[in-house]
Design a protein around this motif. Structure first.
Motif, short mmCIF file in Angstrom:
data_model
loop_
_atom_site.label_atom_id
_atom_site.label_comp_id
_atom_site.label_asym_id
_atom_site.label_seq_id
_atom_site.Cartn_x
_atom_site.Cartn_y
_atom_site.Cartn_z
N VAL A 32 0.86 -1.18 0.00
CA VAL A 32 0.00 0.00 0.00
C VAL A 32 0.90 1.24 0.00
CG1 VAL A 32 -0.19 0.07 2.54
CG2 VAL A 32 -1.96 1.15 1.12
N THR A 33 0.56 2.20 -0.87
CA THR A 33 1.30 3.46 -0.97
C THR A 33 0.33 4.60 -0.70
OG1 THR A 33 2.73 2.48 -2.65
CG2 THR A 33 2.76 4.87 -2.45
N VAL A 34 0.72 5.49 0.20
CA VAL A 34 -0.13 6.64 0.53
C VAL A 34 0.41 7.86 -0.22
CG1 VAL A 34 -0.98 8.13 2.37
CG2 VAL A 34 -0.65 5.69 2.79
N ALA B 171 -4.84 9.76 -0.86
CA ALA B 171 -5.22 8.56 -1.61
C ALA B 171 -4.32 7.39 -1.24
CB ALA B 171 -5.14 8.83 -3.11
N ARG B 172 -4.91 6.19 -1.17
CA ARG B 172 -4.15 4.97 -0.93
C ARG B 172 -4.15 4.14 -2.22
NH1 ARG B 172 -6.52 1.96 4.25
NH2 ARG B 172 -8.32 1.99 2.85
N VAL B 173 -2.95 3.72 -2.63
CA VAL B 173 -2.82 2.88 -3.83
C VAL B 173 -2.45 1.47 -3.38
CG1 VAL B 173 -1.64 2.53 -6.03
CG2 VAL B 173 -2.09 4.86 -5.20
N PHE B 174 -3.33 0.51 -3.65
CA PHE B 174 -3.12 -0.87 -3.22
C PHE B 174 -2.65 -1.71 -4.41
CE2 PHE B 174 -5.08 -5.16 -2.43
CZ PHE B 174 -4.21 -5.53 -1.42
N THR B 175 -1.61 -2.51 -4.21
CA THR B 175 -1.03 -3.32 -5.29
C THR B 175 -0.77 -4.73 -4.79
OG1 THR B 175 0.10 -1.34 -6.06
CG2 THR B 175 0.80 -3.41 -7.01
N ARG B 176 -1.03 -5.72 -5.66
CA ARG B 176 -0.69 -7.12 -5.38
C ARG B 176 -0.02 -7.71 -6.60
NH1 ARG B 176 -6.17 -9.80 -3.03
NH2 ARG B 176 -7.10 -8.74 -4.82
N GLY B 177 0.84 -8.70 -6.39
CA GLY B 177 1.50 -9.31 -7.54
C GLY B 177 2.56 -10.31 -7.13
N TYR C 52 4.46 4.05 2.89
CA TYR C 52 4.62 2.81 2.12
C TYR C 52 4.82 1.63 3.06
CZ TYR C 52 6.52 -0.66 -1.10
OH TYR C 52 6.74 -1.79 -1.84
N ALA C 53 4.17 0.49 2.72
CA ALA C 53 4.37 -0.75 3.46
C ALA C 53 4.16 -1.91 2.50
CB ALA C 53 3.40 -0.84 4.64
N ILE C 54 4.93 -2.97 2.70
CA ILE C 54 4.82 -4.16 1.84
C ILE C 54 4.81 -5.40 2.72
CG2 ILE C 54 7.32 -4.38 1.51
CD1 ILE C 54 6.69 -5.31 -1.38
#
Length: 650
Positions: free
Chosen positions: A196-198, A202-208, A228-230
């Motif tokens: 997740v990136t702030v 706005a929060r941008v959520f990514t998976r992969g 940012y957190a992963i």
């Protein structure tokens, strides 16, 4: 099995799952069989609930729909409209009897500690059935649903085993979500991640997926910050339940503090200090560079002093000899394709530069004179020292000299105007490069064929290894293009610029790619170079790259022949910008598999038509299918013979 309007001449098809369906249209039953490709599409299609006019049945092993007919699917239509169906029941939730009733039957397998646990039963409620039956398979769980009486009676753990995801080459399947994901929602890699990136509010959520152990380790070890957190995991579909909300607690929170107040003197030190340190380092760097340069010049002067008498002797031996006489003597003495090294230095220092005839990223090309004869002097920029060294090394190869390879005279590192210059001295051809010549002049068909055949002849000489004590290794050019081909007075051509060349010797099977990190010209790159699939340890792969580029040069020549003259344009002029990027060329050549445009009117001329066929045999996507340089040379000779015979018959 494939049956229906979408099937081709054959009755078989390939896909992830097989299906059979029946559609009722005004008392007419339309029966269809075929394949489903794509996990998401298969899941969505197979989870379609039956109705009184349509039903579909899916299965997951080879030819599993071969025995299906409209009659075997008919009961599904009836039960879909008349009520529930009976299913086999097996597992902890089953009662004393082995049958149950519901809208759909299911069979599932769960892997627990290397043990396969089979469950069978019924699903009640259309929404619940749809949701459960659309569950994606993982490495530890898979489910299959069906919609007619006792349709799960023959299902076993073995028949469901192929549905379980298996990791190829140690990879696992992960949910993919974000701008870098394709149409599918799954990807393969060593680890799955969710981040997740702030950005502002706005929060941008990514998976992969993460590929490469080192990249995975570095990425997953990134510490969390305020914005940012992963989170990473290492089993199939392990990031499927992650959301932006579940990652929110990982983000660091920054407590508000009292602003730190600094004194004015401290602020001055903070602001000016870095500039002072930077100025001191810059001064030190200048002093070191000047000292190194001065030492280099001193070494050059020492070499001049040491060789003063030798140069005098050589100069007296050179005397009034012409370059042709000197080069003839050097070839018979077996000293490479140019002059002996000491003679090279003497000749280089007797050259006067007359005019600059070209500039580029490599440096400049000058017309020079030595004892009244014109020579070309290529002056390399200091950042291109590796290209100068490699070209010098290749040109000094024994038996390289050939009428269709640019004639090498000398190479020298010289000091002029208090700076070190890298010179490469070759024969001078006033017509310039093929690129410049074709822009100025349209050529006769015969001359165009001679140009193409001479380039092919030079390429044959480069690619061919000559065996013996004073033999020649096989050489691949790696940067063949019209700008690196020169036009001689007789309108034959010679190949120049060997700074990126690769050599190979069969005696020791040694492949020498040099020490130059540069790559060729993007517009002329072969598909395997653009998609990075080239076998870099195989010499034949580099020769095939040259053949691709030769096909493009042949296209440039063909456009400017007198029979059907076209305005000069570089290859792919209509598909990419003037200075295309690597990605521009990869999209056109690899993904779209496009080739330079060939007008239909070319086929009205038999010579041009034959050249088009030859070009296309140089442009095969599969490198091993392309022609060899020798085959191209023989084909061009045959085309020329046909042209001459046609003239004689007229």
């Amino acid at each position: 099995m494939c049956e229906g309007s979408s099937c081709g001449p054959g009755q078989l098809c390939d896909g992830e799952r097989c299906f059979s369906s029946v559609t009722v249209n005004r008392d007419t039953r339309i029966f269809t069989r075929g394949c489903l490709t794509g996990l998401e599409k298969s899941r969505r299609t197979c989870s379609t609930s039956p109705s009184d006019s349509y039903v579909i049945e899916c299965c997951s092993h080879h030819m599993c729909n071969s025995n299906a007919t409209a009659d075997t699917l008919q009961p599904l239509l009836l039960t879909a409209s008349n009520g529930r169906i009976k299913c086999m029941c097996e597992g902890s939730l089953c009662g004393p009897g082995k049958l149950c009733e519901g809208e759909r039957c299911f069979s599932s397998v769960t892997v627990s500690r290397d043990t396969d646990i089979l469950s069978r039963g019924c699903l009640t409620g259309l929404e619940k059935s749809r949701r459960i039956c659309s569950t994606l398979p993982s490495d530890s769980y898979a489910i299959e649903c069906c919609s007619h009486h006792l349709c799960n009676s023959n299902i076993t753990a073995d028949t469901l085993q192929p549905l379980l995801l298996t990791a190829a080459d140690g990879h696992i399947k992960c949910i993919c979500e974000g701008s870098s994901c394709g149409l599918g929602q799954l990807c393969d890699g060593e680890r799955c991640f969710s981040s997740v990136t702030v950005n502002g509010d706005a929060r941008v959520f990514t998976r992969g997926c993460l590929k490469g152990l080192e990249k995975s380790r570095m990425t997953c070890s990134t510490p969390p910050s305020v914005n940012y957190a992963i989170e990473c995991c290492s089993h199939h579909m392990c990031n499927s339940n992650a959301t932006a909300d579940t990652l929110q607690p990982l983000l660091l929170t920054v407590p508000e503090r009292e602003p730190v107040r600094h004194k004015a003197e401290a602020l001055v030190v903070f602001v000016i200090g870095p500039f002072v340190v930077l100025a001191l380092f810059s001064l030190l760097a200048v002093l070191v560079c000047r000292r190194l340069h001065q030492g280099r010049l001193e070494r050059l002067h020492e070499l001049d002093a040491e060789q003063g008498t030798i140069d005098g002797l050589i100069a007296s031996n050179v005397g009034d000899n012409t370059l042709a006489e000197l080069l003839d003597h050097s070839c018979t003495s077996g000293s490479g394709s140019g002059l002996p090294f000491l003679v090279q230095r003497t000749v280089a220092r007797q050259i006067s530069l007359v005019e600059c005839v070209g500039k580029g990223r490599y440096g400049e090309v000058w017309r020079g004179q030595w004892q009244g004869e014109n020579v070309a002097v290529k002056i390399f920029s200091s950042r291109d020292e590796k290209s100068w060294f490699r070209e010098t090394e290749i040109y000094n190869t024994v038996l390289l000299r050939h009428e269709n390879i640019l004639g090498f005279i000398a190479s020298d590192m010289t000091s002029r105007n208090s700076s070190t210059q890298l010179w490469l001295i070759t024969h001078y051809h006033e017509n310039g490069s093929l690129y410049d010549y074709l822009q100025r002049v349209a050529v006769e068909t015969v001359d165009g064929l001679h140009m193409a055949a001479s380039v092919a002849s030079g390429l044959v000489h480069l690619h061919t290894e000559i065996f013996g004590t004073e033999g020649k290794p096989a050489i691949a050019h790696r940067d063949l293009k019209s700008k690196n081909i020169l036009v001689k007075k007789d309108l034959r051509c010679c190949i120049a610029d060997l700074g990126l060349a690769v050599t190979h010797s069969q005696s020791d099977n040694q492949l020498d790619v040099g020490n130059n990190p540069k790559v060729g010209t993007k517009r002329y790159m072969a598909p395997e170079v653009l998609d990075e699939s080239i076998q870099t340890d195989c010499f034949d792969a580099y020769k095939r790259v040259d053949i691709w580029a030769f096909g493009l040069v042949l296209w440039e020549i063909a456009r400017r022949t007198f029979r059907i003259v076209e305005e000069y344009k570089p290859p792919f002029y209509d598909l990419v910008p003037n200075d295309p990027s690597f990605d521009d060329m990869r999209k056109v050549v690899c993904m779209e598999q496009q080739r330079p445009f060939i007008p239909n009117r070319w086929f009205s001329d038999p010579t041009l038509s034959a050249l088009v066929k030859l070009m296309r045999e140089c442009w095969y996507q599969n490198p091993s299918a392309r022609l060899t340089a020798l085959r191209i040379k023989k084909t061009l000779d045959k085309i020329y013979s046909s042209l001459e015979k046609g003239k004689a018959d007229c």
